[in-house]
Design an enzyme around this catalytic site. Structure first.
Site, mmCIF file in Angstrom:
data_model
loop_
_atom_site.group_PDB
_atom_site.id
_atom_site.type_symbol
_atom_site.label_atom_id
_atom_site.label_comp_id
_atom_site.label_asym_id
_atom_site.label_seq_id
_atom_site.Cartn_x
_atom_site.Cartn_y
_atom_site.Cartn_z
ATOM 1 N N LYS A 183 0.860 -1.186 0.000
ATOM 2 C CA LYS A 183 0.000 0.000 0.000
ATOM 3 C C LYS A 183 0.893 1.231 0.000
ATOM 4 C CE LYS A 183 -1.566 2.906 2.896
ATOM 5 N NZ LYS A 183 -1.691 4.147 2.063
ATOM 6 N N GLY A 214 -4.617 3.185 -1.693
ATOM 7 C CA GLY A 214 -5.761 3.556 -0.869
ATOM 8 C C GLY A 214 -5.314 4.339 0.336
ATOM 9 N N GLY A 216 -4.869 5.096 4.554
ATOM 10 C CA GLY A 216 -4.460 4.341 5.722
ATOM 11 C C GLY A 216 -5.621 3.783 6.515
ATOM 12 N N PRO A 217 -6.660 4.597 6.807
ATOM 13 C CA PRO A 217 -7.768 4.068 7.593
ATOM 14 C C PRO A 217 -8.513 2.908 6.931
ATOM 15 C CG PRO A 217 -7.785 6.461 7.644
ATOM 16 C CD PRO A 217 -6.757 6.055 6.619
ATOM 17 N N VAL A 219 -7.248 0.812 3.638
ATOM 18 C CA VAL A 219 -6.339 -0.238 3.166
ATOM 19 C C VAL A 219 -5.274 -0.560 4.223
ATOM 20 C CG1 VAL A 219 -4.642 -0.850 1.397
ATOM 21 C CG2 VAL A 219 -6.767 0.301 0.757
ATOM 22 N N GLU A 258 9.555 1.820 11.024
ATOM 23 C CA GLU A 258 10.555 2.885 10.869
ATOM 24 C C GLU A 258 9.788 4.186 10.996
ATOM 25 O OE1 GLU A 258 12.428 5.862 9.864
ATOM 26 O OE2 GLU A 258 12.092 5.180 7.805
ATOM 27 N N CYS A 292 13.021 11.742 7.701
ATOM 28 C CA CYS A 292 12.968 11.338 9.109
ATOM 29 C C CYS A 292 14.323 11.444 9.787
ATOM 30 C CB CYS A 292 12.420 9.916 9.224
ATOM 31 S SG CYS A 292 13.310 8.690 8.261
ATOM 32 N N GLU A 391 8.813 16.363 15.979
ATOM 33 C CA GLU A 391 9.256 16.249 14.589
ATOM 34 C C GLU A 391 8.429 17.205 13.732
ATOM 35 O OE1 GLU A 391 10.513 12.703 11.590
ATOM 36 O OE2 GLU A 391 8.546 12.505 12.531
#
Length: 484
Positions: A183, A214, A216-217, A219, A258, A292, A391
């Site tokens: 995904k 798709g 996150g909530p 797929v 990660e 990151c 962050e």
């Protein structure tokens, strides 16, 4: 392909992708909803992809499960040959990939070509060699300890490095003998479609790699909670990583995470200050700060603090914002209006908290179109303040003073994150001693180059597990003891 062509002119075959990739074929989605892909440099829509559903995930996982026994039993040299063909097919698309990432993410062309495309091709090439090695076996007393592929992997990847973060998961998973459902981020999915065009050309066995774009909530949650997914490998925010852990915990599934970072760049008093500042600013602003591992906290000895701030301001002034297709551009936009607004919120809060603005800020000029935020530097940042702890994920640098090495280490380690960092000193032994004291997964001494074969990952809330090289490959394996 002409890399300097207008960015709106993506190939029609890439602009409108109406299918998923399941079981080795382009397949129609279960639903009719689509996701618009935006050019963050202009705010214009440049494409659409399907909005996958839980039913699509079920189909993709079933295909991966069916393909797993055959792929897991494939000889290492044959798996290596498959990866080699995939590398060749991707390398042939390097120009397309570069332009696509410049369009859907906003990365300047030079950075997109060298890092966004060049680095993942290197990672994939490394795994061609790693895949060819026979699995490591060892004898422990009367036991034979063997490594076996973990099974079906759900790979959930972010938008900031849309090819690298995908291949950092797919390459070791395939090399280990796992099958995968991917995904990609809904903000940068077009790059994944180019990847799967290469997968089709390379002739990987059906079901070994599957694509379900798709949100996150929908797929992402379906993958994390699917009973036939053996490992969820995720890169993204710490909050989302915690959510994935909770969902996967209900079925005692493995996760590799990660996550975020707030890396410190420790410049000791004897360091080459101009070099340390120049490289440090470049790292903090890498990919418009959407990295990151960015060194977003610069720690400088009080005796050289004023000098360092002058150098930082001069360095930041050389970063020109603009169109990614303009050769003069050094910083592109942030990926979305929401991301730009979040970063501006961090800047406003830092000002309210009393940090001293050195460069940029809310009133700095930016292009009229697109989601741009000027590179911004703050001095006199308190180590416990929000700017030093959270962050930002944008082009914002905090410069903090320290009095001695112990204080520098204490400030650097004063973070819930522990992903990366840096140390600068004319005495490499002294730098190494400080590097050993930093609670992070990686430390660069005097600007040492990134090593794609070294383990990548973090301490504390920066994640679980490692990516890249032999250590990353191990994340996709189970250990079995056979007593004889």
């Amino acid at each position: 392909m002409d890399l300097a062509a207008p960015p709106s002119q993506l190939p029609d075959t890439l602009r409108l992708r109406r299918h998923l990739h399941i079981g080795g074929e382009w397949a129609s989605p279960a639903g009719t909803d689509v996701l618009d892909v935006e050019n963050p440099s202009t705010g214009e829509s440049v494409g659409q992809v399907p909005a996958g559903t839980a039913a699509d995930v079920d189909r993709a996982v079933a295909a991966a499960r069916a393909a797993f026994p055959g792929w897991a039993s494939t000889a290492p040299d044959e798996r290596s040959a498959h990866l080699d063909r995939l590398h060749a097919a991707l390398a042939a698309r390097a120009d397309d990939l570069t332009r696509t990432i410049a369009v859907e993410l906003g990365s300047p062309l030079r950075f997109a070509a060298r890092v966004q495309v060049g680095l993942p091709l290197t990672v994939l090439r490394d795994h061609v060699a790693l895949a060819a090695r026979p699995p490591v076996e060892e004898s422990v007393g009367n036991s034979l300890v063997v490594r076996e592929p973990i099974g079906v992997v759900g790979a959930i990847t972010p938008w900031n490095y849309p090819l690298h973060q995908v291949l950092a998961k797919l390459a070791p998973a395939l090399a280990a003998g796992c099958t995968v459902v991917l995904k990609p981020s809904e903000l940068t999915p077009l790059t994944a479609y180019l990847l799967f065009d290469a997968v089709t050309e390379a002739g990987l066995p059906p079901g070994v790699l599957n694509l379900v774009p798709g949100t996150g909530p929908v797929v992402g949650e379906a993958l994390a909670g699917h009973p036939d997914v053996d490992l969820v490998s995720f890169t993204g925010s710490t909050a989302t990583g915690a959510r994935i852990m909770r969902v996967a915990a209900d079925r005692i599934a493995r996760v590799a995470l990660e996550l975020g970072g707030k890396s410190a760049n420790v410049i000791l008093p004897d360091a080459d200050l101009p070099s340390a500042v120049k490289v440090g600013v470049g790292n903090a602003l890498l990919n418009s700060g959407q990295t990151c591992t960015a060194w977003t906290r610069m720690l400088v000895h009080r005796d050289r603090y004023a000098e360092a701030l002058d150098l930082v301001a001069a360095a930041v002034a050389g970063y020109r914002l603009g169109d990614p297709f303009d050769p003069a551009t050094r910083l592109g936009p942030l990926v979305s209006a929401a991301q730009a607004e979040r970063v501006r919120g961090h800047i406003d809060r830092a000002l309210a908290d009393g940090a001293r603005l050195v460069a940029g800020g809310p009133d700095a000029p930016v292009p009229a179109q697109g989601h741009f935020v000027a590179p911004t530097v703050f001095a006199d940042v308190h180590p416990d303040s929000a700017l030093a702890q959270e962050e930002v994920f944008g082009p914002v640098l905090a410069v903090l003073p320290f009095g001695d090495t112990d204080e520098a280490v204490a400030i650097a380690n004063n973070s819930r994150y522990g992903l990366a960092g840096a140390v600068w000193s004319a005495d490499t032994d002294a730098a190494l001693a400080v590097a050993r004291r930093l609670r992070t997964g990686a430390v660069d001494i005097n600007g040492a180059p990134f090593n794609p074969l070294a383990p990548f990952g973090g301490y504390k809330q920066s994640g679980l597990g490692r990516e890249l090289g032999v250590h990353g490959l191990a994340e996709f394996c189970e250990l079995k003891a056979i007593q004889r």
